[in-house]
Design an enzyme around this catalytic site. Structure first.
Site, short mmCIF file in Angstrom:
data_model
loop_
_atom_site.label_atom_id
_atom_site.label_comp_id
_atom_site.label_asym_id
_atom_site.label_seq_id
_atom_site.Cartn_x
_atom_site.Cartn_y
_atom_site.Cartn_z
N LYS A 116 83.68 79.77 13.95
CA LYS A 116 82.90 80.06 12.78
C LYS A 116 83.65 81.05 12.04
O LYS A 116 83.68 81.14 10.83
CB LYS A 116 81.58 80.45 13.26
CG LYS A 116 80.87 79.53 13.90
CD LYS A 116 80.61 78.16 13.11
CE LYS A 116 79.66 77.05 13.68
NZ LYS A 116 80.44 76.41 15.04
N GLY A 163 74.03 74.24 16.92
CA GLY A 163 72.79 73.85 17.39
C GLY A 163 71.95 74.84 17.82
O GLY A 163 70.96 74.91 18.57
N LYS A 200 74.77 89.44 8.53
CA LYS A 200 73.87 89.72 8.07
C LYS A 200 72.41 89.01 8.10
O LYS A 200 72.77 87.62 7.92
CB LYS A 200 73.87 90.32 6.55
CG LYS A 200 72.51 90.79 6.12
CD LYS A 200 72.22 92.28 6.27
CE LYS A 200 71.14 92.60 5.55
NZ LYS A 200 70.46 94.09 6.17
N HIS A 207 67.66 76.93 4.30
CA HIS A 207 68.67 76.29 4.79
C HIS A 207 68.91 75.12 4.06
O HIS A 207 68.49 74.01 4.44
CB HIS A 207 68.51 75.91 6.26
CG HIS A 207 69.79 75.41 6.96
ND1 HIS A 207 70.35 75.87 8.21
CD2 HIS A 207 70.92 74.47 6.67
CE1 HIS A 207 71.40 75.27 8.73
NE2 HIS A 207 71.76 74.45 7.71
N LYS A 236 67.00 72.33 13.70
CA LYS A 236 66.20 71.76 12.87
C LYS A 236 65.16 70.97 13.23
O LYS A 236 65.53 70.02 14.32
CB LYS A 236 67.16 70.96 11.82
CG LYS A 236 68.14 71.94 11.31
CD LYS A 236 69.17 71.18 10.58
CE LYS A 236 70.54 71.68 10.17
NZ LYS A 236 71.79 71.05 10.03
N GLU A 274 76.99 73.71 5.33
CA GLU A 274 75.92 74.44 5.49
C GLU A 274 75.57 75.62 4.81
O GLU A 274 76.63 76.55 4.81
CB GLU A 274 75.33 74.51 6.84
CG GLU A 274 75.53 73.07 7.66
CD GLU A 274 74.58 73.16 8.78
OE1 GLU A 274 73.80 74.07 9.13
OE2 GLU A 274 74.68 72.01 9.38
N GLU A 287 78.32 77.55 7.57
CA GLU A 287 79.43 76.69 8.50
C GLU A 287 79.48 75.31 7.90
O GLU A 287 78.90 74.79 7.02
CB GLU A 287 78.88 76.84 9.96
CG GLU A 287 77.58 75.72 10.24
CD GLU A 287 77.19 75.91 11.58
OE1 GLU A 287 77.53 76.84 12.39
OE2 GLU A 287 76.35 74.88 11.87
N ARG A 291 81.32 66.37 11.34
CA ARG A 291 80.55 65.00 11.93
C ARG A 291 79.43 64.34 11.24
O ARG A 291 79.01 65.02 10.12
CB ARG A 291 80.51 65.58 13.44
CG ARG A 291 79.29 66.57 13.08
CD ARG A 291 78.87 66.76 14.58
NE ARG A 291 77.98 67.93 14.70
CZ ARG A 291 76.95 68.27 14.17
NH1 ARG A 291 76.14 67.37 13.50
NH2 ARG A 291 76.16 69.37 14.32
N VAL A 294 72.60 64.74 12.42
CA VAL A 294 71.43 63.92 12.92
C VAL A 294 70.63 63.50 11.74
O VAL A 294 69.94 62.59 11.76
CB VAL A 294 70.50 64.85 13.76
CG1 VAL A 294 69.37 64.40 14.32
CG2 VAL A 294 71.42 65.60 14.77
#
Length: 446
Positions: A116, A163, A200, A207, A236, A274, A287, A291, A294
């Site tokens: 990250k 996750g 922060k 999101h 999520k 994201e 991030e 892939r 979901v």
């Protein structure tokens, strides 16, 4: 196009990928652990290989067993799904050594985005706005200095993995030092890497993520956005597209900016950028997941694009221009609810036998699952039972379709989170579109 693809995963995503392979006319191979021997996709696939005991390290994370299955089956492509080895660059090498193509981005982008702090640095270099944060932190003194510079509250985060695992808030120095120790331990157990950093902590953010697809020539297209603000423990549980209450021009400007950044890299397959959006509608990079997500289904429902097929076609060498229609647009609204085998109040896993399991059916309802009645939900894997996806002309209609579908979902033998999902969907906060990452606690605990 590939002749035969091995699905290196289980559950709902294995069933989902298998459906697209049948549509494409591509041969299918599934793998399964002892716990998943009765899964429906094992019988439905052209070939199936047992790869070991239930524990993931002995099966779905066992690269030797997977490599042997690739060689034995003669598969020329491997789809990793999500989770397990989907974002593991070593698995990319394993697949290639077995004589197949990894269906996903190049290992260099998996490596770059998988850590990250390195991903944040890369995005800053390409002009993307990121939230205030630190580099890797190994000493308490440096962590204290960085937290004082950033300003409390802060969020301690693992640098590897995702996750929501190991993400812990802290409102003062004492909390932070205790949380840092816990976060390191959780990250080490979950990802084999205890690196942490701090960001922060944004109060009540949304999101919002952007779906993208690249090709081998460096071309990138976006497939619009999803709002994934409804979360428990930073994971999520309800996702929707398009994002409610945000001007389309604002979203599209951000999407075009993301595409420009990724073409400059250049990114070469499916991915999701994201972002956090604060209450003033300022976006900052969170991030990038290298892939299939979901929640990809809600994007498929509003665009008509089969994202699994798109990912496969890109990996096979096709151009994004041939995969994604030039006139792609948003049509209607879609919301997904993740049905978990867990307590609906404390959200703790509830393994056990599925004595009754009857997913709902109906207009505007789609269910993705890898379970059938009589199977056991084991403690070895993520307790996701199914994804219930609703589609309709507008958000209000879709919310009601989804509530009705969830209430018709018959599950006995274990606890599940459907009561919590319905309570959230019925809440005034959700129905107004005023969503944020703290809404679940407000609705369930309030």
């Amino acid at each position: 196009m590939f002749k035969k693809i091995l699905i290196a995963n289980r559950g709902a995503i294995a069933s989902r990928i298998l459906r697209t392979l049948k549509k494409l006319g591509v041969g299918s191979v599934v793998v399964y652990s002892e716990a998943d021997a009765r899964a429906p996709y094992v019988e439905e696939a052209d070939e199936a290989f047992a790869i070991g005991p239930a524990h993931p390290k002995e099966s779905y994370l066992n690269q030797k067993a997977l490599g042997d299955a690739i060689r034995s089956s003669g598969a020329d492509g491997v789809h990793p799904g999500y989770g397990f080895l989907a974002e593991n660059p070593d698995f990319c090498d394993c697949v290639e050594k077995a004589g197949a193509t990894f269906i996903g981005p190049s290992s260099r982008w998996i490596t770059a985005m998988g850590h990250k702090t390195k991903a944040r640095e890369l995005m800053v270099q390409h002009g993307m706005q990121v939230g205030s944060g630190s580099g890797l932190l190994t000493e308490d003194a440096a962590m204290i200095d960085e937290a004082n510079r950033i300003g409390y509250p802060v969020l301690i985060k693992p640098a590897a993995g995702g996750g929501g695992i190991g993400m812990l808030p802290a409102h003062d120095e004492s909390q932070m030092l205790k949380a840092a120790s816990r976060a390191r331990s959780m990250a080490e157990r979950g990802f084999g890497n205890g690196d942490i950093y701090i960001e922060k902590l944004v109060e009540k953010p949304r999101h919002v993520e952007f779906q993208v697809l690249g090709d081998a020539n460096g071309n990138v297209r976006h497939i619009f956005e999803r709002d994934c603000s409804i979360q428990r423990r930073h994971q999520k549980i309800i996702e929707e597209a398009p994002a409610p209450g945000v001007a389309r021009s604002f979203i599209l400007d951000r999407a075009r900016s993301i595409v420009s950044t990724l073409e400059a890299l250049p990114y070469d397959n499916i991915g999701t950028v994201e972002m956090l959006m604060d209450q003033n509608k300022n976006f900052s990079f969170l991030e990038m997941n290298t892939r299939l997500q979901v929640e990809h289904g809600v994007s498929e429902e509003i665009t008509g694009v089969d994202l699994v097929a798109a990912q496969i076609r890109s990996a096979a060498g096709e151009s994004v221009a041939d995969i994604i229609p030039q006139d792609i647009s948003v049509s209607g609204h879609s919301i997904q609810a993740r049905v978990y085998a867990e307590d609906p109040k404390k959200f703790l896993p509830s393994p056990g036998p599925l004595e009754k399991y009857c997913p709902p059916k109906g207009d505007g309802v789609r269910v993705e699952t890898g379970f059938v009645e009589g199977m056991d939900v084991t403690p070895f894997y993520d307790p996701l039972l199914a994804k219930v996806i609703a589609r309709g002309d507008n958000r209000e209609e879709v919310t009601q379709i989804l509530i009705s579908a969830l209430e018709k979902f018959q599950i006995e033998g274990i606890k599940c989170n459907i009561p919590a999902l319905v309570k959230i969907l019925r809440s005034e906060e959700f129905q107004s579109g005023d969503v944020h990452t703290g809404l679940v606690n407000e609705v369930i605990q309030g």
